[in-house]
Write a protein that holds these residues in place. Sequence first.
Motif, PDB file in Angstrom:
ATOM      1  N   ILE A 384       0.960  -1.271   0.176  1.00 28.55           N
ATOM      2  CA  ILE A 384       0.007   0.014   0.097  1.00 28.55           C
ATOM      3  C   ILE A 384       0.796   1.048  -0.091  1.00 28.55           C
ATOM      4  N   GLU A 385       1.907   1.354   0.975  1.00 28.44           N
ATOM      5  CA  GLU A 385       2.763   2.578   1.184  1.00 28.44           C
ATOM      6  C   GLU A 385       3.553   2.728  -0.190  1.00 28.44           C
ATOM      7  N   HIS A 386       4.221   1.330  -0.588  1.00 28.34           N
ATOM      8  CA  HIS A 386       4.674   1.485  -1.896  1.00 28.34           C
ATOM      9  C   HIS A 386       3.994   2.123  -3.146  1.00 28.34           C
ATOM     10  N   HIS A 387       2.773   1.814  -3.116  1.00 28.97           N
ATOM     11  CA  HIS A 387       2.015   2.192  -4.449  1.00 28.97           C
ATOM     12  C   HIS A 387       1.555   3.770  -4.144  1.00 28.97           C
ATOM     13  N   LEU A 388       1.321   4.078  -3.077  1.00 28.43           N
ATOM     14  CA  LEU A 388       1.037   5.536  -2.725  1.00 28.43           C
ATOM     15  C   LEU A 388       2.264   6.502  -3.028  1.00 28.43           C
ATOM     16  N   PHE A 389       3.541   5.885  -2.496  1.00 34.79           N
ATOM     17  CA  PHE A 389       4.430   6.829  -2.426  1.00 34.79           C
ATOM     18  C   PHE A 389       5.762   5.863  -3.390  1.00 34.79           C
ATOM     19  N   PRO A 390       5.500   5.597  -4.666  1.00 34.40           N
ATOM     20  CA  PRO A 390       6.581   4.760  -5.276  1.00 34.40           C
ATOM     21  C   PRO A 390       8.051   5.114  -5.199  1.00 34.40           C
ATOM     22  N   THR A 391       8.343   6.615  -5.016  1.00 36.49           N
ATOM     23  CA  THR A 391       9.776   7.033  -4.756  1.00 36.49           C
ATOM     24  C   THR A 391      10.244   7.137  -3.517  1.00 36.49           C
ATOM     25  N   MET A 392       9.569   6.505  -2.549  1.00 40.01           N
ATOM     26  CA  MET A 392       9.953   6.633  -1.065  1.00 40.01           C
ATOM     27  C   MET A 392      10.982   5.343  -0.843  1.00 40.01           C
ATOM     28  N   PRO A 393      11.822   5.549  -0.023  1.00 41.80           N
ATOM     29  CA  PRO A 393      12.888   4.605  -0.020  1.00 41.80           C
ATOM     30  C   PRO A 393      12.064   3.471   0.940  1.00 41.80           C
ATOM     31  N   LEU A 403       0.170   6.689   9.335  1.00 44.56           N
ATOM     32  CA  LEU A 403      -0.457   8.016   8.831  1.00 44.56           C
ATOM     33  C   LEU A 403      -1.405   7.572   7.847  1.00 44.56           C
ATOM     34  N   VAL A 404      -0.897   6.431   6.848  1.00 42.92           N
ATOM     35  CA  VAL A 404      -1.899   6.046   5.736  1.00 42.92           C
ATOM     36  C   VAL A 404      -2.765   5.541   6.113  1.00 42.92           C
ATOM     37  N   ARG A 405      -2.726   4.676   7.194  1.00 51.17           N
ATOM     38  CA  ARG A 405      -3.784   3.858   7.788  1.00 51.17           C
ATOM     39  C   ARG A 405      -5.137   5.009   8.443  1.00 51.17           C
ATOM     40  N   ALA A 406      -4.617   5.966   9.157  1.00 47.92           N
ATOM     41  CA  ALA A 406      -5.570   7.236   9.584  1.00 47.92           C
ATOM     42  C   ALA A 406      -6.166   7.758   8.607  1.00 47.92           C
ATOM     43  N   VAL A 407      -5.615   8.211   7.453  1.00 44.27           N
ATOM     44  CA  VAL A 407      -6.311   8.969   6.338  1.00 44.27           C
ATOM     45  C   VAL A 407      -7.551   7.857   5.790  1.00 44.27           C
ATOM     46  N   CYS A 408      -6.951   6.668   5.645  1.00 45.22           N
ATOM     47  CA  CYS A 408      -7.938   5.627   5.066  1.00 45.22           C
ATOM     48  C   CYS A 408      -9.123   5.464   6.033  1.00 45.22           C
ATOM     49  N   GLU A 409      -8.977   5.418   7.272  1.00 46.39           N
ATOM     50  CA  GLU A 409     -10.104   5.349   8.074  1.00 46.39           C
ATOM     51  C   GLU A 409     -10.899   6.456   8.134  1.00 46.39           C
ATOM     52  N   LYS A 410     -10.401   7.660   7.995  1.00 45.92           N
ATOM     53  CA  LYS A 410     -11.224   8.884   7.963  1.00 45.92           C
ATOM     54  C   LYS A 410     -12.163   8.784   6.770  1.00 45.92           C
ATOM     55  N   HIS A 411     -11.687   8.191   5.627  1.00 47.81           N
ATOM     56  CA  HIS A 411     -12.331   8.424   4.442  1.00 47.81           C
ATOM     57  C   HIS A 411     -13.240   7.074   4.295  1.00 47.81           C
ATOM     58  N   GLY A 412     -13.160   6.161   5.232  1.00 45.81           N
ATOM     59  CA  GLY A 412     -13.718   4.857   5.041  1.00 45.81           C
ATOM     60  C   GLY A 412     -13.289   4.000   3.949  1.00 45.81           C
ATOM     61  N   ILE A 413     -12.256   4.032   3.535  1.00 51.29           N
ATOM     62  CA  ILE A 413     -11.214   3.281   2.612  1.00 51.29           C
ATOM     63  C   ILE A 413     -10.642   2.037   3.252  1.00 51.29           C
ATOM     64  N   PRO A 414     -11.230   0.738   2.728  1.00 54.33           N
ATOM     65  CA  PRO A 414     -10.452  -0.370   3.580  1.00 54.33           C
ATOM     66  C   PRO A 414      -8.758  -0.357   3.567  1.00 54.33           C
ATOM     67  N   TYR A 415      -8.261  -0.679   4.585  1.00 52.86           N
ATOM     68  CA  TYR A 415      -6.909  -0.859   4.532  1.00 52.86           C
ATOM     69  C   TYR A 415      -6.688  -2.413   5.087  1.00 52.86           C
ATOM     70  N   GLN A 416      -6.199  -3.120   4.123  1.00 49.99           N
ATOM     71  CA  GLN A 416      -6.098  -4.663   4.473  1.00 49.99           C
ATOM     72  C   GLN A 416      -4.559  -4.926   4.944  1.00 49.99           C
ATOM     73  N   VAL A 417      -4.463  -5.684   5.943  1.00 47.95           N
ATOM     74  CA  VAL A 417      -3.126  -6.307   6.281  1.00 47.95           C
ATOM     75  C   VAL A 417      -3.417  -7.704   6.704  1.00 47.95           C
ATOM     76  N   LYS A 418      -2.860  -8.691   5.978  1.00 55.10           N
ATOM     77  CA  LYS A 418      -3.038 -10.009   5.974  1.00 55.10           C
ATOM     78  C   LYS A 418      -1.622 -10.834   6.644  1.00 55.10           C
TER      79      LYS A 418
END
Length: 445
Positions: A384-393, A403-418
Amino acid sequence: MGGGGQLTEPGEPAGGRGGNVYTWEEVQRHCHRNDQWLVIDRKVYNITQWAKRHPGGFRVISHYAGEDATEAFTAFHPDPKFVQKFLKPLLIGELAATEPSQDRNKNAAAVQDFHTLRVQVEREGMFRAQPLFFCLHLGHILLLEALAWLILWAWGASWTSTLLCSIVLAIAQSQAGWLQHDFGHLSVFKKSGWNHILHKFVIGHLKGASANWWNHRHFQHHAKPNVFSKDPDVNMLHVFVVGDSQPVEYGIKKIKFMPYHHQHQYFFLVGPPLLIPVYFHIQILRTMFSRRDWVDLAWSMSFYLRYFCCYSPFFGLFGSVALISFVRFLESHWFVWVTQMNHLPMEIDHEKHQDWLTMQLNATCNIEQSRFNDWFSGHLNFQIEHHLFPTMPRHNYHLVAPLVRAVCEKHGIPYQVKTMRQGLADVVRSLKNSGDLWLDAYLHK
């Protein structure tokens, strides 16, 4: 308004021809191969001719023709100011003041919050790479390469030592694959040029593949993940049907290139074993020759020259070919399972014109963090983080994840971790579900 393929003339106002203004409806009409406009930060650009010279390839930029490309542009270009000199001649106007900044189905609130998040992580230095991390990663690959050869030198080419050598080489090849991925995404050095040089060295000299082939293919995947006709990774060449919509479409049309209701079974025979040693190998060679990419060909040949010099004394020519084929076979299993567990079980569909955050989260999921999972997947367990920020080390993915998970929760976007086990099992489960959908549509619709 404005003709396709026209560029602004030298000396024209920065606002384009007469400071033209456009509506989204007008922009969206220019989405054809020979007539392409796009919008970046409310500025309208005619990219019809430039698309053919785009360093990332014609297709990746064309995927955003007729729509807003601001978020993709920001994600792919670590130095936007440098790119502006190429954009300026393409500028033909801007959106009318009455037009919204987002087009179609894009969530304006999610776009704004994600922009705020990106500014925050840039300010906190999460796009700065740690040179020691990548030096150590390269070092352990080179040590594995040396160890594979030393095993044969010390114990000879017996079956046991050959098998051990193959496993060590497969580990080195897989880890080199993750490292070339870092350089390819410009996430190691500040200057793009150094990333490009090291990318060619790692993917060419250490792996025998092509940097340009990888760039043009992989950037499309990032630009429109899991979108049919735009993401090459879901172009299954009629061997598999994936997602929920494609199987039904094939079933209704009575398309049966394969017995798709058994695809979760024959996947083990034609997916992991053949992707790298057969399909990718043929595609890479064909691409280098068709595009006359002699630089990448030279880098690739340097790998095989080094390899045969090292291993033909032990196995001869045909034995060395058999060894590298087996290594590719092992590597291919590793690569397929790691890359597919993050994407194949997710939403796969036709273009929906979603905002960057929503699109990437619908197409990706994470695998739990552990030292082994990080190493085994090249930190792509943080897909998820790689796709959102592909140039991030990649060593900073774990920092930005909360931080990404918090934004997703705010907008009701599922953040899946398996778990790793669940992620691997879901690859087979998703193939079976898609196959069942196809069979039902084939028989009853």
